[in-house]
Write a protein that holds these residues in place. Structure first.
Motif: not given
Length: 606
Positions: A63-66, A115-118, A123-125
């Protein structure tokens, strides 16, 4: 006197809000993931591949988380490294079935959890450097003398062709160190040849010595060849790293002949070593048909020949003159021979390579040609075949032992030929656990320092000290947000620069608070003391930050690697500290005291 206009307060709020927004992705951490990217001419990874991956994982009960698609390919996140390792094998088997050419690179990596909306708003780390995220570090040295030798061998073949085309006859052509000697029967022929070669080889010095024409590279040409060898090797290494799907690799020149390769976040170190560590280049030579095949590997080759071994360990004499090198290759892909069903590598060449191979094959029909693979100090004839017909821009390399070998060789050739061999001087692997420990220690030291400063400021300066602490927190917030917006790579020296910025930023507020105290001692009213304190401290703050900024710019201009990273964070920290220490703290002071008609006392720890 102590009020900002509405637009200025709104501007400060907008800057702080943007800083918080772009800092936010750094708090979500990273997840172990499997990254899938297309290999070579394979179509980019799309929704069809994503569906195939999801079905394979479902069949394996993983199972993948995303899962997310972007320009780098498909990235599938998992809850832990055990699931990640199992999924890598499942996905690789599903996308690259055994016995078929490899189409996709399936690599382990660490990807952000934001999150994808960031991500949609950019907005990336921050990227984490090798010392914080773990990965692989190599230090390689380019053999620049080999690049010069390769250039002279190429010039030898060109001179032969040019003199033959002009019907100028010579008695011999050989290489003596870094000089080419062309021997002629008489001076008139030598003079004609010199006129021809001077117009075509302007980067060489030509000098007549008796009946010999001596050609040598000009000093500026030598330097250019050596510099180009390093640059071409860097380009080839970048292409290979791209094939691995590594994120934000560091590949840069160090000194005159060394290259640093760092792959932060890459967990699949074995694959990285296999691809980066292989320094293979390809050369095509003609087999010496004038002498019988050698009977042992210790037999001394004739003048102008090399002794190499083929895949069966049989020694072969080949001409030293390089017919073609790997720099003419435009594409390479693994496949299978239609007749024998054996793995092959299909080669496509540029116009120059096609012209040369067409001429050489036309002049040497029914003779043998060897394709040599040069890797470190080893030279191997991977194919020795008879030229049956005139060759063109496309041909096949046969004699490979497995489809995996064909895939690896195609990747190396497609990534670009190395201009010169490289030797590994240093190889270092940093584990993810050590990187996590470095991150924890760095943040702990920063927050402990921040807490100690906060306690001191509140005890010593009361309310003004608390406002200084808030401004200091805004400074750290803006600095992290700015580094994230610029997609900077954070390293341990960068974390040290953040800690230094905290100390420097609070120094500006100490100057302001002491100036306000001084104005109060001189008998000024509280409102006038605030106004004069900020105005008169600003010049001192500006001067101190400008001098520190000059030092930071000097570090960036003359430093390298970690020093540059330290300098970047330091200079950005100066900019954010000027904003937070002066504008943010003044805005808060104005909010508390600016609307009072009469101020009886300032809470500044008198």
């Amino acid at each position: 006197m102590n009020r900002f206009p509405l637009w200025k307060n709104l501007l400060i709020l907008c800057v702080i809000a943007l800083g918080a927004l772009y800092t936010l992705p750094n708090f979500f951490g990273q997840s172990p993931a499997v990254q899938i990217s297309a290999l070579g001419t394979t179509p980019p990874v799309g929704s069809g591949v994503q569906l195939q991956v999801e079905q394979a994982l479902k069949a394996a009960q993983l199972v993948e988380t995303r899962a997310s698609l972007d320009g780098a390919g498909l990235r599938v996140r998992f809850a832990d490294t055990d699931a990640q390792l199992k999924a890598r094998d499942v996905i690789d088997h599903a996308l690259n079935p055994e016995g078929q050419p490899q189409r996709y690179v399936v690599a382990l990596n660490l990807v952000p959890n934001s999150p994808s909306w960031l991500s949609d708003i950019g907005a990336l780390p921050m990227y984490l450097g090798l010392d914080l995220s773990g990965g692989v570090h190599f230090l390689l040295q380019v053999d620049q003398q080999a690049a010069l030798t390769k250039r002279l061998e190429g010039d030898t073949a060109e001179i032969r062709s040019e003199l033959r085309d002009k019907q100028i006859y010579y008695d011999g052509l050989n290489r003596d160190g870094e000089r080419l000697l062309v021997h002629f029967h008489d001076g008139a022929t030598l003079s004609s040849a010199q006129q021809v070669l001077e117009s075509t080889h302007q980067d060489m010095n030509l000098k007549a010595e008796g009946n010999d024409l001596v050609l040598s590279l000009k000093p500026e040409t030598r330097t250019a060849i050596q510099d180009q060898a390093v640059k071409q090797n860097i380009l080839a290494l970048r292409n290979r790293v791209n094939e691995l799907g590594a994120k934000e690799p560091i590949i840069q020149q160090q000194g005159a002949d060394r290259i640093i390769v760092q792959l932060p976040g890459v967990q699949d170190t074995a694959k990285a070593k296999d691809i980066i560590g292989r320094t293979a280049s390809l050369e095509i030579h003609l087999v010496d048909e004038d002498h019988p095949n050698p009977i042992s590997v210790t037999q001394v080759p004739p003048a102008g020949d090399l002794l190499v071994l083929d895949r069966q360990g049989i020694p072969v004499f080949v001409r030293k003159t390089v017919v073609l090198s790997g720099d003419v290759i435009t594409d390479a892909g693994a496949g299978f021979d239609s007749q024998s069903n054996r793995p092959t590598v299909n080669i496509s060449m540029d116009a120059k390579g096609a012209r040369i191979i067409r001429q050489v094959s036309r002049d040497n029909l029914k003779k043998r040609m060897a394709i040599l693979l040069l890797e470190k100090s080893k030279t191997e004839a991977i194919s020795v075949a008879t030229i049956q017909d005139e060759l063109g821009a496309r041909f096949q390399i046969t004699g490979l032992q497995s489809s995996e070998e064909a895939n690896d060789l195609a990747l190396l050739l497609r990534a670009g030929a190395l201009a010169a061999p490289m030797e590994f001087l240093e190889e270092r692997t940093v584990g993810p656990s050590l990187g996590a420990e470095n991150i924890a220690r760095g943040f702990h030291s920063t927050w402990i320092g921040f807490a100690a400063i906060a306690v001191f400021m509140v005890v010593y300066y009361a309310l003004f000290g608390a406002i200084s602490v808030v401004a200091l927190a805004v400074n750290v917030l803006l600095l992290v947000g700015l580094l994230s917006l610029l997609q900077a790579t954070l390293t341990l020296p960068g974390m040290a620069a953040i800690a230094l910025t905290v100390g420097m930023a609070i120094d500006a507020n100490v100057l302001i608070n002491e100036r306000v105290r001084e104005e109060l001692r001189n008998g000024n009213s509280p409102g006038a003391a605030i106004h004069a304190g900020y105005d008169r401290a600003f010049g001192t703050i500006l001067d101190s930050n400008v001098t520190t900024g000059i030092a930071g710019l000097a570090l960036f201009a003359f430093g390298s690697g970690p020093v540059k990273g330290f300098a970047v964070v330091l200079v950005l920290g100066i900019l954010t500290s000027m904003f937070s220490s002066v504008l943010v703290s003044r805005a808060l002071i104005n909010l508390i005291y600016g609307r009072r008609r009469k101020i009886d006392h300032l809470s500044i720890g008198m």
